[in-house]
Design a protein around this motif. Structure first.
Motif, PDB file in Angstrom:
ATOM      1  N   GLU A 112       0.863  -1.277   0.226  1.00 21.54           N
ATOM      2  CA  GLU A 112       0.013  -0.097   0.027  1.00 21.54           C
ATOM      3  C   GLU A 112       0.829   1.144   0.055  1.00 21.54           C
ATOM      4  OE1 GLU A 112      -2.271  -0.931   3.416  1.00 21.54           O
ATOM      5  OE2 GLU A 112      -3.414  -2.425   2.572  1.00 21.54           O
ATOM      6  N   ALA A 113       2.075   1.256   0.123  1.00 17.05           N
ATOM      7  CA  ALA A 113       3.050   2.335   0.149  1.00 17.05           C
ATOM      8  C   ALA A 113       3.795   2.575  -1.179  1.00 17.05           C
ATOM      9  CB  ALA A 113       3.756   2.421   1.446  1.00 17.05           C
ATOM     10  N   ASN A 114       4.213   3.547  -1.564  1.00 16.42           N
ATOM     11  CA  ASN A 114       5.122   4.014  -2.655  1.00 16.42           C
ATOM     12  C   ASN A 114       4.540   3.363  -3.945  1.00 16.42           C
ATOM     13  OD1 ASN A 114       6.681   5.267  -0.863  1.00 16.42           O
ATOM     14  ND2 ASN A 114       7.678   3.340  -0.197  1.00 16.42           N
ATOM     15  N   VAL A 115       3.316   3.425  -4.051  1.00 12.99           N
ATOM     16  CA  VAL A 115       2.647   2.889  -5.753  1.00 12.99           C
ATOM     17  C   VAL A 115       2.702   3.857  -6.415  1.00 12.99           C
ATOM     18  CG1 VAL A 115       0.656   1.915  -6.448  1.00 12.99           C
ATOM     19  CG2 VAL A 115       1.378   1.350  -4.023  1.00 12.99           C
ATOM     20  N   ASP A 116       3.408   3.446  -7.810  1.00 14.15           N
ATOM     21  CA  ASP A 116       3.074   4.192  -8.895  1.00 14.15           C
ATOM     22  C   ASP A 116       1.947   3.644  -9.788  1.00 14.15           C
ATOM     23  OD1 ASP A 116       5.295   6.008  -8.461  1.00 14.15           O
ATOM     24  OD2 ASP A 116       6.824   4.456  -9.154  1.00 14.15           O
ATOM     25  N   MET A 117       1.274   4.489 -10.594  1.00 16.71           N
ATOM     26  CA  MET A 117       0.196   4.118 -11.315  1.00 16.71           C
ATOM     27  C   MET A 117      -0.052   4.785 -12.449  1.00 16.71           C
ATOM     28  SD  MET A 117      -3.445   6.002  -9.825  1.00 16.71           S
ATOM     29  CE  MET A 117      -3.862   6.360 -11.237  1.00 16.71           C
ATOM     30  N   HIS A 118      -0.606   3.779 -13.591  1.00 13.41           N
ATOM     31  CA  HIS A 118      -0.868   4.453 -14.966  1.00 13.41           C
ATOM     32  C   HIS A 118      -2.339   3.962 -15.131  1.00 13.41           C
ATOM     33  CE1 HIS A 118      -0.775   5.689 -19.005  1.00 13.41           C
ATOM     34  NE2 HIS A 118      -0.971   4.503 -19.303  1.00 13.41           N
ATOM     35  N   VAL A 119      -3.250   4.624 -15.726  1.00 17.13           N
ATOM     36  CA  VAL A 119      -4.556   4.285 -15.996  1.00 17.13           C
ATOM     37  C   VAL A 119      -4.957   4.589 -17.445  1.00 17.13           C
ATOM     38  CG1 VAL A 119      -5.557   6.207 -14.962  1.00 17.13           C
ATOM     39  CG2 VAL A 119      -7.034   4.454 -15.166  1.00 17.13           C
ATOM     40  N   GLN A 120      -5.895   3.772 -18.218  1.00 16.84           N
ATOM     41  CA  GLN A 120      -6.437   4.105 -19.448  1.00 16.84           C
ATOM     42  C   GLN A 120      -7.624   3.630 -19.162  1.00 16.84           C
ATOM     43  OE1 GLN A 120      -3.370   1.511 -21.437  1.00 16.84           O
ATOM     44  NE2 GLN A 120      -5.137   1.438 -22.792  1.00 16.84           N
ATOM     45  N   ALA A 121      -8.656   4.314 -20.275  1.00 12.36           N
ATOM     46  CA  ALA A 121      -9.895   3.839 -20.130  1.00 12.36           C
ATOM     47  C   ALA A 121     -10.607   4.286 -21.382  1.00 12.36           C
ATOM     48  CB  ALA A 121     -10.747   4.412 -18.675  1.00 12.36           C
ATOM     49  N   LYS A 122     -11.826   3.913 -21.510  1.00 13.12           N
ATOM     50  CA  LYS A 122     -12.891   4.148 -22.606  1.00 13.12           C
ATOM     51  C   LYS A 122     -13.845   4.941 -22.082  1.00 13.12           C
ATOM     52  CE  LYS A 122     -15.884   2.569 -26.494  1.00 13.12           C
ATOM     53  NZ  LYS A 122     -16.251   1.590 -27.324  1.00 13.12           N
TER      54      LYS A 122
END
Length: 300
Positions: A174-184
């Motif tokens: 739960e710590a130091n999380v990098d994220m990338h998101v894509q969606a329609k």
């Protein structure tokens, strides 16, 4: 222990009342504005008090309460219970906005009242078993697909996709999380979303498509020359050293146990009784709510 249930919708009737209503160590009270439903449930289970409001339920001196009302009503109900000193179990999410969630978590901490969030996948036996089998997974893939209907971004993320986010965090940390998101997104409605989260050497991918031909959930976890696939939380296939092993539940294992509800409810009651911290406390669940808010912001 005196336990109250607020909101008698489908989730309460299907998942919670069948467990709470049969526990010998629980004195059960229920509250809903729909008195017809209250009377029906009271006839089915051992109900000590039938209430028409949260205030009536608090007056029964209940020790803890399960909140299964609509998400829009969570903030006011949870606040009333916390201010009355009642320990709270609330369906996810705590609230639709991060600001309201943070306020309620802070209030519970100030008042010394327990607040737990209903992330049942953290208690699902097969999800827990595969986590124990691979202590440092390299990749996690979780799909939770639907046949519809479509809804707006915030509603979809906070009411449904939040389970995918929280489960990924349970595996990657739960710590130091990098994220990338894509969606329609079309006309404000979310059709599909793909989330990539990275923490240390672990990568998690969470997919939800809202217009598939099937309602399904599939978890794949890989690392250390092992791969485990869990379908719909009810059966596991293990791949180890070029061998394949199918691991189902026994025929008499209930659906509510398989999906984590039995252990989750027991965890809440045990922690309240013994004054122990919750595994999915409001404070610990803030990270999940924070990622939800960040995703909503990026997609809006």
């Amino acid at each position: 222990m005196k336990i109250g249930v607020i909101g008698i919708g489908d989730i309460a009737k299907k998942a919670y009342l069948p467990i709470l209503g049969t526990r010998a160590d629980v004195e059960l009270s229920i509250a809903s504005r729909n008195q017809e439903v209250v009377n029906q449930v009271a006839q089915q289970y051992r109900v000590a008090h039938k209430c028409a409001s949260v205030q009536e339920l608090i007056a029964t001196k209940t020790d803890a309460a399960f909140v299964h009302a609509a998400t829009e009503a969570h903030p006011i109900i949870v606040r009333e219970l916390i201010e009355a000193g009642v320990h709270v179990f609330v369906d996810k999410p705590i609230a639709y906005t991060l600001g309201e969630t943070e306020q309620l978590v802070s209030l519970a901490k100030q008042r010394g009242v327990g607040l737990m969030v209903g992330f049942n996948r953290r208690f699902a036996p097969m999800y827990r078993n595969v986590k124990a089998e691979i202590h440092n997974p390299e990749t996690i893939l979780l799909q939770k697909n639907r046949t519809g209907p479509l809804s707006d971004i915030r509603t979809t993320i906070l009411d449904d996709y939040i389970h995918v986010i929280d489960t990924l965090l349970a595996y990657v940390g739960e710590a130091n999380v990098d994220m990338h998101v894509q969606a329609k997104i079309e006309e404000g409605l979310l059709h599909y979303i793909i989330l990539n989260v990275v923490a240390g050497n672990t990568t998690g991918i969470g997919i939800m498509h809202r217009q598939t031909g099937v309602t399904e959930e599939r978890l794949e976890i890989m690392g250390n020359q092992k791969k485990f696939v869990v379908n719909n939380m009810v059966h596991t296939t293990a791949f180890v050293n070029q061998t394949e092993q199918y691991q189902p539940f026994g025929d008499w294992t209930t659906t509510l146990y398989r999906r984590g509800f039995v252990d989750m409810i027991d965890h809440f009651i045990t922690c309240v009784r013994n004054g122990q911290p919750f595994e999915t406390s409001g404070e610990r669940s803030l990270r999940t709510h924070e990622l939800c808010e960040k995703i909503v912001s990026e997609l809006s």
